[in-house]
Structure formats: structure tokens, C-alpha cells
Design a protein around this motif. Structure first.
Motif, PDB file in Angstrom:
ATOM      1  N   GLY A  70     -36.424 -53.487 -76.015  1.00 14.86           N
ATOM      2  CA  GLY A  70     -36.669 -52.110 -75.593  1.00 14.86           C
ATOM      3  C   GLY A  70     -37.834 -51.914 -74.650  1.00 14.86           C
ATOM      4  N   PHE A  71     -38.761 -52.872 -74.610  1.00 14.94           N
ATOM      5  CA  PHE A  71     -39.986 -52.652 -73.850  1.00 14.94           C
ATOM      6  C   PHE A  71     -40.332 -53.862 -72.992  1.00 14.94           C
ATOM      7  N   VAL A  90     -39.959 -44.994 -81.082  1.00 18.84           N
ATOM      8  CA  VAL A  90     -38.516 -45.022 -81.344  1.00 18.84           C
ATOM      9  C   VAL A  90     -37.913 -45.956 -80.322  1.00 18.84           C
ATOM     10  N   VAL A  91     -37.056 -46.813 -80.786  1.00 15.84           N
ATOM     11  CA  VAL A  91     -36.376 -47.726 -79.869  1.00 15.84           C
ATOM     12  C   VAL A  91     -34.967 -47.979 -80.374  1.00 15.84           C
ATOM     13  N   VAL A  92     -34.032 -47.964 -79.425  1.00 17.36           N
ATOM     14  CA  VAL A  92     -32.621 -48.212 -79.737  1.00 17.36           C
ATOM     15  C   VAL A  92     -32.174 -49.426 -78.929  1.00 17.36           C
ATOM     16  N   ARG A 136     -27.236 -47.546 -76.897  1.00 12.29           N
ATOM     17  CA  ARG A 136     -27.823 -46.324 -76.318  1.00 12.29           C
ATOM     18  C   ARG A 136     -26.762 -45.324 -75.887  1.00 12.29           C
ATOM     19  N   ARG A 137     -27.180 -44.090 -75.750  1.00 20.14           N
ATOM     20  CA  ARG A 137     -26.336 -42.957 -75.345  1.00 20.14           C
ATOM     21  C   ARG A 137     -25.162 -42.751 -76.289  1.00 20.14           C
ATOM     22  N   GLN A 138     -25.388 -43.080 -77.548  1.00 22.35           N
ATOM     23  CA  GLN A 138     -24.362 -42.833 -78.566  1.00 22.35           C
ATOM     24  C   GLN A 138     -24.927 -41.985 -79.701  1.00 22.35           C
ATOM     25  N   GLY A 139     -26.092 -41.402 -79.468  1.00 20.48           N
ATOM     26  CA  GLY A 139     -26.664 -40.506 -80.463  1.00 20.48           C
ATOM     27  C   GLY A 139     -27.516 -41.191 -81.522  1.00 20.48           C
ATOM     28  N   GLY A 150     -30.585 -42.622 -81.177  1.00 16.47           N
ATOM     29  CA  GLY A 150     -31.978 -42.194 -81.057  1.00 16.47           C
ATOM     30  C   GLY A 150     -32.170 -40.789 -81.611  1.00 16.47           C
ATOM     31  N   LEU A 151     -31.250 -39.907 -81.253  1.00 15.70           N
ATOM     32  CA  LEU A 151     -31.320 -38.526 -81.737  1.00 15.70           C
ATOM     33  C   LEU A 151     -31.300 -38.495 -83.266  1.00 15.70           C
ATOM     34  N   ASN A 211     -40.802 -41.753 -68.529  1.00 16.38           N
ATOM     35  CA  ASN A 211     -39.771 -42.165 -69.487  1.00 16.38           C
ATOM     36  C   ASN A 211     -38.789 -41.002 -69.706  1.00 16.38           C
ATOM     37  N   ALA A 271     -35.605 -40.876 -70.494  1.00 13.07           N
ATOM     38  CA  ALA A 271     -34.724 -40.896 -71.670  1.00 13.07           C
ATOM     39  C   ALA A 271     -35.456 -40.324 -72.883  1.00 13.07           C
ATOM     40  N   ALA A 313     -36.432 -36.537 -72.504  1.00 18.33           N
ATOM     41  CA  ALA A 313     -35.242 -35.680 -72.668  1.00 18.33           C
ATOM     42  C   ALA A 313     -34.836 -35.602 -74.141  1.00 18.33           C
ATOM     43  N   LEU A 314     -34.889 -36.735 -74.798  1.00 13.12           N
ATOM     44  CA  LEU A 314     -34.538 -36.755 -76.222  1.00 13.12           C
ATOM     45  C   LEU A 314     -35.489 -35.861 -77.029  1.00 13.12           C
ATOM     46  N   ARG A 369     -34.988 -32.186 -76.312  1.00 11.51           N
ATOM     47  CA  ARG A 369     -33.747 -31.697 -76.922  1.00 11.51           C
ATOM     48  C   ARG A 369     -33.952 -31.354 -78.403  1.00 11.51           C
TER      49      ARG A 369
END
Ligand SMILES: CC(C)(COP(=O)(O)OP(=O)(O)OC[C@H]1O[C@@H](n2cnc3c(N)ncnc32)[C@H](O)[C@@H]1OP(=O)(O)O)[C@@H](O)C(=O)NCCC(=O)NCCS
Length: 202
Positions: A39-40, A88-90, A95-98, A100-101, A127, A129, A132-133, A136
Motif C-alpha cells: 500500500g505504501f 487504513v490500507v486495502v 480496491r474500489r470494492q467498498g 476501505g469504506l 492522496n 483516494a 475522497a473516502l 464521503r
């Protein structure tokens, strides 16, 4: 929701990914370090010692999205009525499958359960992503800490002001995650083991 998903208490899309969100244990450390590597960039990664501090420290909440392979992790701390979202890391494959949310949402519910009434975080302003997360979910920009991560690398300080009534007007953003409450069901007892000193800023 399928009968299997309902039985497991999982929200549909997390169930379809075959993931559950549960407190991380000390023996999850190698898996968490793999997520960290994926992730990093090397100079942004937390060390094993830092993550051990998250897992063992007082007032810490660490949740892992568990599947065939761990898909993500979130770490928060709570002191009195204020919580901090540290990490937080996915996994890139998830990713983009919810994920992290749902991880952050479960973390917020857990720290609320532990007594937090507001949550702070800092995130590098580039950052997209992560910002935005967080937006939201209801985090608002509090201020900018210039050069916090190095020259030209500013940190946005974000705050979720009212965890007590959260999600409030952000209910829509989390509406479809409301049965995903492994964290809330489990509850979180701060570890009795002493925390090692953190060695770097998040
Ligand atoms: C930030 C991160 C955790 C997001 O995880 P994720 O599981 O992909 O996020 P989700 O699928 O739950 O996304 C939820 C919402 O966040 C926003 N979002 C997530 N990724 C985004 C991106 N790359 N660009 C813009 N918005 C994004 C969107 O609003 C998204 O909803 P949508 O997919 O319906 O548009 C992930 O990108 C990651 O691990 N990044 C590397 C580690 C990191 O930077 N962590 C944050 C600092 S500690």
C-alpha cells in the motif's frame, strides 16, 4: 442478502468478497506488514514496531478485513472522547470494492463504542483516494499542516465532529453497510499489555 451472508452477519458485497471485518491479533502482524508493503512507498511504510504498537497499545482499535488473504486493515486510537484514525490500507487487488469504506465505518463504530465523540486524522493532501473516502464518511477539513510529510508534502487535518449522531446526513454513504457490524458486535477491550513507543509519525 444470501442466507449464508445473513448467517455470517456480513453485508452483501463484503460477503460476496468472502471477507469479514474482525479485530486483528498479534499473529496478524506479518499479514498487516504485507498490506503495508503493497500500500505504501518504502519511505512511507510503517515499521513492524509501529504496527506492534497499534496491536498491543492501550485504547487501540485494529480491524482486519479477513478473507482467503487479508484484504485490508484500519487502525485507530481512542483517548477519552477523541479518537484518531491512524491508518487504513486495502490490498490493491481489493480496491474500489467498498472494503476501505467498510473498514473505516467499522472502526468508527468501534471507537464510538469505546467512548469517542469525535475523530481526527491527517492525510497527505495529494492522496485523492483517501481524502475522497474520508469526506464521503463525513470528515471535514480542519486545517493544513504545511510540509508535514516533507518539503511540499502537506498534511490535511480532517475531523469528524459528531460521532455521537454519525452518520447523520452521511447516512446515504454508509446505508448499504449497516448490517456489517462485526466490530460493533465484538466490542473492543483495550489490551493490558504496554505499548512500545511509536518510532515515527503516521
Ligand atoms: C485509500 C484506500 C484505503 C481506499 O480503499 P478502497 O477499498 O479502494 O476504497 P472504497 O472502495 O471503499 O472506496 C470508497 C469511496 O472512496 C472514494 N475513493 C476510493 N478510491 C478512490 C480513488 N482512487 N480515487 C477517487 N476516489 C476514491 C470513492 O468515493 C469511493 O466510492 P466509489 O468507489 O463508489 O466511487 C486505498 O486506496 C488504499 O489502500 N490506498 C493506499 C493506502 C493509503 O493511502 N491509505 C490512506 C492513508 S493512511
Amino acid at each position: 442478502m444470501s442466507a449464508e451472508g445473513a448467517a455470517a452477519g456480513l453485508e452483501p458485497s463484503v460477503a460476496s468478497l468472502q471477507l469479514s471485518l474482525l479485530p486483528a491479533r498479534r499473529d496478524d502482524l506479518p499479514a498487516i506488514l504485507r498490506l503495508e508493503e503493497e500500500g505504501f512507498a518504502p519511505d512511507e511504510r510503517w515499521s513492524e514496531r509501529s504496527w506492534a504498537g497499534e496491536l498491543l497499545g492501550q485504547g487501540r482499535t485494529v480491524l482486519l478485513a479477513r478473507g482467503a488473504q487479508p484484504a485490508g486493515v484500519v487502525a485507530l486510537s481512542t483517548v477519552g472522547e477523541l479518537a484518531d484514525l491512524h491508518r487504513v490500507v486495502v490490498a490493491p487487488t481489493h480496491r474500489r470494492q467498498g472494503v476501505g469504506l467498510r473498514l473505516v465505518r467499522a472502526g468508527l463504530l468501534a471507537v464510538r463504542h469505546a467512548g469517542a465523540r469525535a475523530v481526527m486524522l491527517e492525510v497527505e493532501w495529494t492522496n485523492e483516494a483517501a481524502t475522497a473516502l474520508y469526506a464521503r464518511l463525513g470528515f471535514e477539513q480542519l486545517h493544513v499542516r504545511r510540509d508535514y510529510y516533507g518539503p511540499g508534502r502537506h498534511a490535511l487535518i480532517m475531523k469528524l465532529y459528531d460521532l455521537e449522531t454519525w452518520p447523520g446526513r452521511f447516512a446515504e454513504a454508509v446505508r448499504d453497510t449497516e448490517t456489517d457490524l462485526a466490530a460493533e458486535r465484538t466490542g473492543f477491550e483495550p489490551s493490558a499489555e504496554p505499548a512500545p513507543e511509536p518510532e515515527e509519525a503516521p
